[in-house]
Structures are given as structure tokens and as C-alpha cells.
Motif scaffolding. Sequence first.
Motif, mmCIF file in Angstrom:
data_model
loop_
_atom_site.group_PDB
_atom_site.id
_atom_site.type_symbol
_atom_site.label_atom_id
_atom_site.label_comp_id
_atom_site.label_asym_id
_atom_site.label_seq_id
_atom_site.Cartn_x
_atom_site.Cartn_y
_atom_site.Cartn_z
ATOM 1 N N LYS A 21 39.566 48.413 38.128
ATOM 2 C CA LYS A 21 40.785 47.585 38.101
ATOM 3 C C LYS A 21 40.805 46.624 39.294
ATOM 4 C CE LYS A 21 42.796 49.279 34.486
ATOM 5 N NZ LYS A 21 42.762 48.550 33.235
ATOM 6 N N ASP A 24 38.253 43.978 38.514
ATOM 7 C CA ASP A 24 38.698 43.053 37.465
ATOM 8 C C ASP A 24 39.621 41.959 37.992
ATOM 9 O OD1 ASP A 24 37.233 44.429 35.578
ATOM 10 O OD2 ASP A 24 38.964 45.519 34.751
ATOM 11 N N VAL A 25 40.459 42.310 38.967
ATOM 12 C CA VAL A 25 41.409 41.312 39.479
ATOM 13 C C VAL A 25 40.904 40.614 40.743
ATOM 14 C CG1 VAL A 25 43.434 42.396 38.416
ATOM 15 C CG2 VAL A 25 42.746 43.065 40.725
ATOM 16 N N GLY A 26 39.656 40.899 41.131
ATOM 17 C CA GLY A 26 39.059 40.195 42.259
ATOM 18 C C GLY A 26 39.439 40.728 43.630
ATOM 19 N N TYR A 27 39.855 41.983 43.693
ATOM 20 C CA TYR A 27 40.245 42.588 44.964
ATOM 21 C C TYR A 27 39.297 43.702 45.397
ATOM 22 C CZ TYR A 27 44.610 40.015 45.108
ATOM 23 O OH TYR A 27 45.544 39.019 45.177
#
Length: 112
Positions: A21, A24-27
Motif C-alpha cells: 500500500k 502503491d501510493v509512492g510513500y
Amino acid sequence: CIEFCVVTRRLDLLFDEIYLKFEDVGYTTVFLDVLEPYVLNDKLQYIAPQVMAQFVEHCKVTNDVATVERCLLHMDVSIMDFDSILMLLRKYEMYSALLHVFAHGLNDFITP
């Protein structure tokens, strides 16, 4: 969520669904940065191989490979990918961690 997974020993959830997750959000870098204090405080003694590879790469990019050495001294190295870790430790001359991996991971007190 990392605290919950560490306390409940749900590392499978932490290094699979939760890590994905963050990815997926670039963190991903935030996730990797948050792991360090857990390792250094002996709350987390294992990092999954794919996440460990990203952690090492992140530390190389930020020019902070000494963090990898500090973390390895607090981890259970008996369940790690020795080849990649040993190569990294030799390359960056992290001798304390190298001795730790040989002694605690390979039960070899002669080679280093």
C-alpha cells in the motif's frame, strides 16, 4: 499500522499488504524511514528480503549506508540473504556488521 504489526507479530501483514500500500501510493521511503527506529529499539528483528533490499537501496541513495550497519547489529541475521548482505558489508567496509553476520548468522568465528 507498523506499531500494530510489530506488537502483534504480524510481520507477514506488515511486509506484504501494508508495504505494498505504501509502495502503491509512492510513500515507500516513508515506510523505510519508519522501520529504522523499530529495528534500533529491538522491536523489529527481521525485515523481509524484498523490503530489506529496498531499505539498503534507500540508504545508499540517501548516502546513509551506516544506518544499514547499525540496523543489522540489532537484527536476527540467521534468517537473512547472506550473499547480498555480505557483499554490501564488504563493499562499504562495515566491519562490525560483517563480524556480526558471520558470528551470529553463519556461526563462523574464523572467516571474517
